[in-house]
Design an enzyme around this catalytic site. Structure first.
Site, PDB file in Angstrom:
ATOM      1  N   LEU A  75      35.233  31.254  28.819  1.00 17.68           N
ATOM      2  CA  LEU A  75      33.955  31.181  29.435  1.00 17.68           C
ATOM      3  C   LEU A  75      32.776  30.392  28.684  1.00 17.68           C
ATOM      4  O   LEU A  75      31.989  31.093  28.400  1.00 17.68           O
ATOM      5  CB  LEU A  75      33.542  32.654  29.533  1.00 17.68           C
ATOM      6  CG  LEU A  75      34.344  33.386  30.371  1.00 17.68           C
ATOM      7  CD1 LEU A  75      34.146  35.115  30.302  1.00 17.68           C
ATOM      8  CD2 LEU A  75      34.223  33.286  31.849  1.00 17.68           C
ATOM      9  N   ASN A 129      31.583  39.481  36.533  1.00 14.58           N
ATOM     10  CA  ASN A 129      32.878  39.025  35.960  1.00 14.58           C
ATOM     11  C   ASN A 129      33.134  40.421  34.943  1.00 14.58           C
ATOM     12  O   ASN A 129      32.863  40.430  33.949  1.00 14.58           O
ATOM     13  CB  ASN A 129      33.110  37.744  35.210  1.00 14.58           C
ATOM     14  CG  ASN A 129      34.478  37.762  34.776  1.00 14.58           C
ATOM     15  OD1 ASN A 129      35.412  38.483  34.900  1.00 14.58           O
ATOM     16  ND2 ASN A 129      34.737  36.549  34.091  1.00 14.58           N
ATOM     17  N   CYS A 132      37.718  39.432  32.865  1.00 13.81           N
ATOM     18  CA  CYS A 132      38.363  37.947  32.398  1.00 13.81           C
ATOM     19  C   CYS A 132      39.383  38.243  31.409  1.00 13.81           C
ATOM     20  O   CYS A 132      39.311  39.030  30.301  1.00 13.81           O
ATOM     21  CB  CYS A 132      37.076  37.083  31.623  1.00 13.81           C
ATOM     22  SG  CYS A 132      37.787  35.499  31.275  1.00 13.81           S
ATOM     23  N   LYS A 167      33.705  41.952  40.115  1.00 12.54           N
ATOM     24  CA  LYS A 167      34.981  41.240  40.313  1.00 12.54           C
ATOM     25  C   LYS A 167      36.068  42.084  39.431  1.00 12.54           C
ATOM     26  O   LYS A 167      36.005  42.514  38.283  1.00 12.54           O
ATOM     27  CB  LYS A 167      34.856  39.897  39.852  1.00 12.54           C
ATOM     28  CG  LYS A 167      36.255  39.096  39.949  1.00 12.54           C
ATOM     29  CD  LYS A 167      35.870  37.672  39.794  1.00 12.54           C
ATOM     30  CE  LYS A 167      37.069  36.669  40.012  1.00 12.54           C
ATOM     31  NZ  LYS A 167      36.633  35.225  39.801  1.00 12.54           N
ATOM     32  N   GLY A 219      46.748  31.072  41.242  1.00  9.67           N
ATOM     33  CA  GLY A 219      47.397  30.032  41.902  1.00  9.67           C
ATOM     34  C   GLY A 219      48.460  30.862  42.979  1.00  9.67           C
ATOM     35  O   GLY A 219      48.438  32.174  42.886  1.00  9.67           O
ATOM     36  N   GLY A 246      45.229  32.279  45.038  1.00 11.41           N
ATOM     37  CA  GLY A 246      46.392  31.590  45.758  1.00 11.41           C
ATOM     38  C   GLY A 246      45.994  31.266  47.040  1.00 11.41           C
ATOM     39  O   GLY A 246      46.943  30.674  47.583  1.00 11.41           O
ATOM     40  N   GLY A 267      40.109  28.957  44.772  1.00 11.24           N
ATOM     41  CA  GLY A 267      40.207  28.625  43.479  1.00 11.24           C
ATOM     42  C   GLY A 267      40.898  27.544  43.052  1.00 11.24           C
ATOM     43  O   GLY A 267      40.507  26.318  42.940  1.00 11.24           O
TER      44      GLY A 267
HETATM   45  C1  LIG Z   1      40.186  27.356  35.077  1.00  7.04           C
HETATM   46  C2  LIG Z   1      39.691  28.846  35.750  1.00  7.04           C
HETATM   47  C3  LIG Z   1      38.476  29.128  35.392  1.00  7.04           C
HETATM   48  C4  LIG Z   1      38.070  30.513  35.910  1.00  7.04           C
HETATM   49  N1  LIG Z   1      36.717  31.077  35.404  1.00  7.04           N
HETATM   50  C5  LIG Z   1      36.502  32.066  35.818  1.00  7.04           C
HETATM   51  C6  LIG Z   1      35.071  32.773  35.488  1.00  7.04           C
HETATM   52  O1  LIG Z   1      34.242  32.079  34.754  1.00  7.04           O
HETATM   53  N2  LIG Z   1      34.423  33.701  35.884  1.00  7.04           N
HETATM   54  C7  LIG Z   1      35.224  34.497  36.849  1.00  7.04           C
HETATM   55  O2  LIG Z   1      35.138  35.734  37.381  1.00  7.04           O
HETATM   56  N3  LIG Z   1      36.656  34.055  37.263  1.00  7.04           N
HETATM   57  C8  LIG Z   1      37.058  32.925  36.789  1.00  7.04           C
HETATM   58  N4  LIG Z   1      38.297  32.441  37.096  1.00  7.04           N
HETATM   59  C9  LIG Z   1      39.113  33.390  37.980  1.00  7.04           C
HETATM   60  C10 LIG Z   1      38.924  32.960  39.453  1.00  7.04           C
HETATM   61  O3  LIG Z   1      37.671  32.643  39.919  1.00  7.04           O
HETATM   62  C11 LIG Z   1      39.845  33.369  40.443  1.00  7.04           C
HETATM   63  O4  LIG Z   1      39.331  34.771  40.452  1.00  7.04           O
HETATM   64  C12 LIG Z   1      41.397  33.272  40.218  1.00  7.04           C
HETATM   65  O5  LIG Z   1      41.444  32.237  39.684  1.00  7.04           O
HETATM   66  C13 LIG Z   1      42.344  33.633  41.407  1.00  7.04           C
HETATM   67  O6  LIG Z   1      41.871  32.758  42.335  1.00  7.04           O
HETATM   68  P1  LIG Z   1      43.042  31.674  42.692  1.00  7.04           P
HETATM   69  O7  LIG Z   1      44.510  31.825  42.597  1.00  7.04           O
HETATM   70  O8  LIG Z   1      42.734  30.939  44.084  1.00  7.04           O
HETATM   71  O9  LIG Z   1      42.677  30.494  41.711  1.00  7.04           O
HETATM   72  C14 LIG Z   1      38.935  31.364  36.890  1.00  7.04           C
HETATM   73  C15 LIG Z   1      39.890  30.732  36.940  1.00  7.04           C
HETATM   74  C16 LIG Z   1      40.329  29.543  36.740  1.00  7.04           C
HETATM   75  C17 LIG Z   1      41.849  29.126  37.124  1.00  7.04           C
END
Ligand SMILES: Cc1cc2nc3c(=O)[nH]c(=O)nc-3n(C[C@H](O)[C@H](O)[C@H](O)COP(=O)(O)O)c2cc1C
Length: 306
Positions: A75, A129, A132, A167, A219, A246, A267
């Site tokens: 973060l 959030n 995390c 979240k 993912g 994902g 994401g």
């Molecule tokens: C590189 C990265 C940074 C992320 N940073 C945050 C963040 O700052 N705050 C948050 O609530 N979620 C964060 N996430 C979580 C994503 O918002 C999301 O909830 C999670 O990756 C699942 O979705 P996806 O599979 O489509 O990536 C992050 C995810 C990734 C991969």
């Protein structure tokens, strides 16, 4: 058939379509603006903002896995004032609503960051959030303890009239208990899910692949987990859910809508194809036309058990 209605509402926030981007995978907007027409998105969700600047973790902070990625970014961010000075002027040039993802090291810091941000007209909602998996303080523990989880939401509720979207953490035994607690504490919507606590080890060095030791898995690997969490939460709460985990294609997003999500976030896919969210919007529209559905809301929570 005329064009289907794609608009949805998250609390008092209107989205022209149900597709936003997931926090932390789209920077603060400018990073993607040359690649994606930001005006086409349902909302722009920015990287997590704390009251003050934060550096994040040591590198390596990301690691590719089969069907996904591990991250422990930790973060990093410009803090509330840095966000206001650097990014609000840019984001305000677009008609798309802005969801600011917020976090704090203590319960009080969640209140503090909203206090600092809330006078800004360019902010339309807060995603809190509480889940995390990559930071040592606050964050991760808050999302798995229903009493702290509720306290954070109640505090944020006293600081703003804008929609608040906690979240949720995926690693809880009863997602419904957290969904209900969020609703009782004044939330307007739920974001489900954050990345799943996870780890990898380099067998040559026997060191963890991430400097932080462990991190969060995201993912395609986590999509079925997210679908079930959204489905189960939707059964216990009437709050609109923003589903994520994902989503790479429109079909993935449609699955989330049928499971019970009102909106979705793209994401990890942004790192592979920045135009994924636009493809997903177009694909949802085509699916509605092909299936003669005139409003996307008619899809929400329509799992067929017959
Ligand atoms: C590189 C990265 C940074 C992320 N940073 C945050 C963040 O700052 N705050 C948050 O609530 N979620 C964060 N996430 C979580 C994503 O918002 C999301 O909830 C999670 O990756 C699942 O979705 P996806 O599979 O489509 O990536 C992050 C995810 C990734 C991969």
């Amino acid at each position: 058939m005329s064009k289907p209605n794609l608009s949805v509402k998250i609390g008092s926030m209107d989205m022209q379509n149900p597709v936003t981007v997931a926090s932390g995978t789209f920077g603060y907007g400018p990073e993607y603006a040359e690649l994606v027409d930001l005006n086409r998105l349902g909302a722009i969700t920015v990287k997590g903002i704390a009251p003050d600047t934060h550096l994040g973790n040591q590198t390596p902070r990301t690691y590719e896995t089969r069907e996904g990625m591990l991250n422990a970014i930790g973060l990093p961010g410009p803090g509330a004032q840095g966000f206001i000075d650097t990014y609000i002027p840019f984001l305000s040039k677009y008609s798309t609503p802005v969801i600011v993802n917020i976090w704090g090291k203590t319960i009080e810091e969640y209140g503090e960051v909203v206090e600092k941000l809330d006078d800004e007209d360019g902010i339309h909602a807060y995603e809190i959030n509480l889940s995390c998996p990559n930071i040592k303080e606050g964050g991760s523990a808050f999302g798995t303890d229903v009493s702290i989880f509720s306290d954070v939401i109640k505090l944020v509720r006293t600081k703003t009239k804008k929609p608040i979207i906690p979240k949720l953490a995926p690693n809880v035994s009863d997602i419904g208990a957290f969904a209900n607690a969020a609703e009782d504490s004044g939330a307007d919507s739920l974001a489900i899910m954050n990345s799943y606590p996870a780890m990898g080890i380099n067998i040559k060095t026997r060191r963890p692949v991430l400097a932080n030791g462990s991190g969060g898995l995201s993912g395609p690997a986590i999509k079925p987990i997210a679908i079930k969490l959204v489905h189960d939460a939707a059964k216990t709460t009437s709050l609109p859910i923003i589903g994520m985990g994902g989503i790479f294609e429109a079909e993935d997003a449609i699955e989330f809508l049928i499971a019970g999500a009102t909106a979705v976030a793209v994401g990890t896919a942004n790192f592979i194809d920045p135009s994924t969210a636009i493809r997903v919007i177009d694909g949802i529209e085509n699916y509605l036309i092909e299936n003669k559905i005139n409003d996307v809301k008619q899809l929400v929570g329509t799992v067929n058990y017959e």
